[in-house]
Enzyme design. Sequence first.
Site, PDB file in Angstrom:
ATOM      1  N   ALA A 187      19.677  -0.605  66.300  1.00 20.96           N
ATOM      2  CA  ALA A 187      19.173   0.417  65.369  1.00 20.96           C
ATOM      3  C   ALA A 187      18.670   1.627  66.141  1.00 20.96           C
ATOM      4  O   ALA A 187      17.537   2.065  65.984  1.00 20.96           O
ATOM      5  CB  ALA A 187      18.077  -0.184  64.494  1.00 20.96           C
ATOM      6  N   CYS A 238      23.433   9.529  83.202  1.00 22.78           N
ATOM      7  CA  CYS A 238      22.699  10.349  82.243  1.00 22.78           C
ATOM      8  C   CYS A 238      21.808  11.302  83.032  1.00 22.78           C
ATOM      9  O   CYS A 238      20.651  11.008  83.283  1.00 22.78           O
ATOM     10  CB  CYS A 238      21.879   9.373  81.392  1.00 22.78           C
ATOM     11  SG  CYS A 238      21.121  10.092  79.972  1.00 22.78           S
ATOM     12  N   GLY A 267      24.538  12.668  72.359  1.00 24.03           N
ATOM     13  CA  GLY A 267      24.349  12.420  70.928  1.00 24.03           C
ATOM     14  C   GLY A 267      25.522  12.850  70.057  1.00 24.03           C
ATOM     15  O   GLY A 267      25.965  12.103  69.184  1.00 24.03           O
ATOM     16  N   CYS A 285      25.320  19.015  75.317  1.00 22.47           N
ATOM     17  CA  CYS A 285      23.978  18.574  75.682  1.00 22.47           C
ATOM     18  C   CYS A 285      23.031  19.756  75.671  1.00 22.47           C
ATOM     19  O   CYS A 285      23.324  20.805  76.255  1.00 22.47           O
ATOM     20  CB  CYS A 285      24.023  17.926  77.074  1.00 22.47           C
ATOM     21  SG  CYS A 285      22.419  17.323  77.581  1.00 22.47           S
TER      22      CYS A 285
HETATM   23  C1  LIG Z   1      15.756   9.970  78.176  1.00 19.78           C
HETATM   24  C2  LIG Z   1      17.032  10.304  77.480  1.00 19.78           C
HETATM   25  C3  LIG Z   1      17.152  11.520  76.851  1.00 19.78           C
HETATM   26  C4  LIG Z   1      18.331  11.860  76.210  1.00 19.78           C
HETATM   27  N1  LIG Z   1      18.426  13.081  75.632  1.00 19.78           N
HETATM   28  C5  LIG Z   1      19.553  13.408  75.003  1.00 19.78           C
HETATM   29  C6  LIG Z   1      19.666  14.679  74.367  1.00 19.78           C
HETATM   30  O1  LIG Z   1      18.745  15.479  74.412  1.00 19.78           O
HETATM   31  N2  LIG Z   1      20.805  14.971  73.717  1.00 19.78           N
HETATM   32  C7  LIG Z   1      21.823  14.095  73.670  1.00 19.78           C
HETATM   33  O2  LIG Z   1      22.841  14.407  73.073  1.00 19.78           O
HETATM   34  N3  LIG Z   1      21.771  12.898  74.268  1.00 19.78           N
HETATM   35  C8  LIG Z   1      20.663  12.524  74.927  1.00 19.78           C
HETATM   36  N4  LIG Z   1      20.584  11.299  75.529  1.00 19.78           N
HETATM   37  C9  LIG Z   1      21.782  10.422  75.537  1.00 19.78           C
HETATM   38  C10 LIG Z   1      21.978   9.607  74.251  1.00 19.78           C
HETATM   39  O3  LIG Z   1      22.145  10.482  73.156  1.00 19.78           O
HETATM   40  C11 LIG Z   1      20.826   8.666  73.959  1.00 19.78           C
HETATM   41  O4  LIG Z   1      20.687   7.746  75.011  1.00 19.78           O
HETATM   42  C12 LIG Z   1      21.027   7.877  72.655  1.00 19.78           C
HETATM   43  O5  LIG Z   1      19.801   7.299  72.288  1.00 19.78           O
HETATM   44  C13 LIG Z   1      22.080   6.817  72.782  1.00 19.78           C
HETATM   45  O6  LIG Z   1      22.305   6.229  71.533  1.00 19.78           O
HETATM   46  P1  LIG Z   1      22.785   4.724  71.392  1.00 19.78           P
HETATM   47  O7  LIG Z   1      22.804   4.412  69.943  1.00 19.78           O
HETATM   48  O8  LIG Z   1      24.003   4.491  72.191  1.00 19.78           O
HETATM   49  O9  LIG Z   1      21.638   3.873  72.108  1.00 19.78           O
HETATM   50  P2  LIG Z   1      20.115   3.757  71.712  1.00 19.78           P
HETATM   51  O10 LIG Z   1      19.641   4.941  70.966  1.00 19.78           O
HETATM   52  O11 LIG Z   1      19.423   3.406  72.985  1.00 19.78           O
HETATM   53  O12 LIG Z   1      20.079   2.540  70.715  1.00 19.78           O
HETATM   54  C14 LIG Z   1      20.423   1.241  71.086  1.00 19.78           C
HETATM   55  C15 LIG Z   1      19.592   0.302  70.239  1.00 19.78           C
HETATM   56  O13 LIG Z   1      20.113  -1.020  70.357  1.00 19.78           O
HETATM   57  C16 LIG Z   1      19.036  -1.917  70.407  1.00 19.78           C
HETATM   58  N5  LIG Z   1      19.482  -3.173  71.003  1.00 19.78           N
HETATM   59  C17 LIG Z   1      19.756  -3.453  72.299  1.00 19.78           C
HETATM   60  N6  LIG Z   1      20.127  -4.739  72.425  1.00 19.78           N
HETATM   61  C18 LIG Z   1      20.094  -5.281  71.187  1.00 19.78           C
HETATM   62  C19 LIG Z   1      20.360  -6.583  70.675  1.00 19.78           C
HETATM   63  N7  LIG Z   1      20.734  -7.592  71.468  1.00 19.78           N
HETATM   64  N8  LIG Z   1      20.223  -6.805  69.354  1.00 19.78           N
HETATM   65  C20 LIG Z   1      19.851  -5.777  68.521  1.00 19.78           C
HETATM   66  N9  LIG Z   1      19.571  -4.542  68.959  1.00 19.78           N
HETATM   67  C21 LIG Z   1      19.690  -4.292  70.274  1.00 19.78           C
HETATM   68  C22 LIG Z   1      17.999  -1.174  71.245  1.00 19.78           C
HETATM   69  O14 LIG Z   1      16.719  -1.725  71.042  1.00 19.78           O
HETATM   70  C23 LIG Z   1      18.141   0.233  70.699  1.00 19.78           C
HETATM   71  O15 LIG Z   1      17.303   0.445  69.599  1.00 19.78           O
HETATM   72  C24 LIG Z   1      19.427  10.939  76.190  1.00 19.78           C
HETATM   73  C25 LIG Z   1      19.305   9.720  76.826  1.00 19.78           C
HETATM   74  C26 LIG Z   1      18.125   9.400  77.480  1.00 19.78           C
HETATM   75  C27 LIG Z   1      18.007   8.064  78.182  1.00 19.78           C
END
Ligand SMILES: Cc1cc2nc3c(=O)[nH]c(=O)nc-3n(C[C@H](O)[C@H](O)[C@H](O)COP(=O)(O)OP(=O)(O)OC[C@H]3O[C@@H](n4cnc5c(N)ncnc54)[C@H](O)[C@@H]3O)c2cc1C
Length: 429
Positions: free
Chosen positions: A9, A160, A321, A354
């Site tokens: 989520a 990243c 994102g 970005c």
């Molecule tokens: C510090 C930081 C800043 C960033 N800033 C930007 C930005 O400004 N602009 C941009 O475009 N991108 C940015 N990014 C890159 C990217 O957009 C983000 O990392 C984004 O949150 C990734 O989305 P996601 O859904 O892949 O992972 P996440 O948002 O990390 O979501 C993954 C989710 O899965 C859950 N999860 C993990 N394992 C399990 C499991 N076994 N069962 C159930 N749930 C689980 C986690 O708890 C988490 O809630 C940034 C990344 C980082 C690390």
Amino acid sequence: MARIVVVGAGLGGMSAAYELRDTLGKGHEITLVGKGDLFGFTPSNPWLAVGWRKPEEVTLKVADHVGKHGITFNGDGVERIDADGDAVVTATGERIPYDYLLICTGPKLAFEDVAGTGPEAGHTQSVCTTEHAQGAWIAYQAFLDNPGPIVIGAVQGASCFGPAYEFAMIVDADLRKRKLRDKVPMTFVSSEPYIGHMGLGGVGDSKGLMESEMRQRHIKWIVNTKVSEVRDGEMTVVEHDAKGQPGESHVLPFKFSMLLPAFKGVEAVAAVEGLCNPRGFVIVDKHQRSPKYPKIFSAGVCVAIPQVEATPVPTGAPKTGFMIESMVTTIVRNIQAELTGETPDYEGTWNAVCLADMGDTGAAFVALPQIPPRNVTWTKIGKWVHVAKIGFEKYFLYKMRNGTSEPIYEKYILGMLGIERLKDVKRSS
Ligand SMILES: Cc1cc2nc3c(=O)[nH]c(=O)nc-3n(C[C@H](O)[C@H](O)[C@H](O)COP(=O)(O)OP(=O)(O)OC[C@H]3O[C@@H](n4cnc5c(N)ncnc54)[C@H](O)[C@@H]3O)c2cc1C
């Protein structure tokens, strides 16, 4: 009626659950399985770590919001995926069957790859999760009482890089506001071959612009570098040459440090036979679908994407994102196509966009498509990016609270930049 399970989520998973509901209507069962009760907006974490945001401003209780849209939420976390039996099993042993599974589990943070890194077992802070950023804020407040050298950066294998630059510039801006900057020598260390590479082979003139920004802010840098070890208050970093051979070694003392780790796939996903590459990232085809398990799709940081170019010290390609939203839309449209008897052949654009905040100004990187040669590639620095980044935060949190899948910001701002979620492919039906 199809049973669709979304695991994770976060930014990708929450968007996917809402977009599935919006696109498919009420006739299908959508279950979102997260780990814990909260959604945290990761891009706000650098602000959280310097006290510019409070946790309650950038997090929300998932169940309170998705429930209103008929989406079932389970916060127990998935412990195992039974890909042959079409079900996920949560940490409490509940078995949730699916017709389609969307894996959006983000990264596992591989602090164990570099000795002494990470906030739990090591000596460096992190801004990768809300909890880490809260911990960094506590450490930063202690640092303000007793300032000294700072080291910020991204280790070997990281992908990243944006948030590392962002955090260095935000800390610089914060220290200037507090009139403490003169007491803080700052060094940026990175596995990138040059400043502004970003894991993207550079974006327009990102090298020149980012170097200039670092010079103006008196931030020294060491690139093409591996961090070999971090100890309490100091780290050893080794520069490498263009062939990847080790060269000069530096011992950098610090009173505060934040290093971004390399990413891997989370255990429950990496453990599925034939689903992932050796780092645990989900292998998908151009329709975001697992070639081995056709009922499984994946979006976000957990997806295996190719490196943009080989670098002397290993680096990966970032997943931002907007790229993640493009992956999500691709999946939703392909599931919709399949459910209505059409050919599921939608493809995402995977554009890299970005917005990096720098405290008082910001840098926008646009690479369309991510892998060169590109149709559009530019980097621009200006105060408008700082404003646009705040707009992105507000828009995204609004979207997650209200369940709208494409409000005004995206339609107009990204439309203006020529950024589309789906490829304009000639479809077969
Ligand atoms: C510090 C930081 C800043 C960033 N800033 C930007 C930005 O400004 N602009 C941009 O475009 N991108 C940015 N990014 C890159 C990217 O957009 C983000 O990392 C984004 O949150 C990734 O989305 P996601 O859904 O892949 O992972 P996440 O948002 O990390 O979501 C993954 C989710 O899965 C859950 N999860 C993990 N394992 C399990 C499991 N076994 N069962 C159930 N749930 C689980 C986690 O708890 C988490 O809630 C940034 C990344 C980082 C690390």
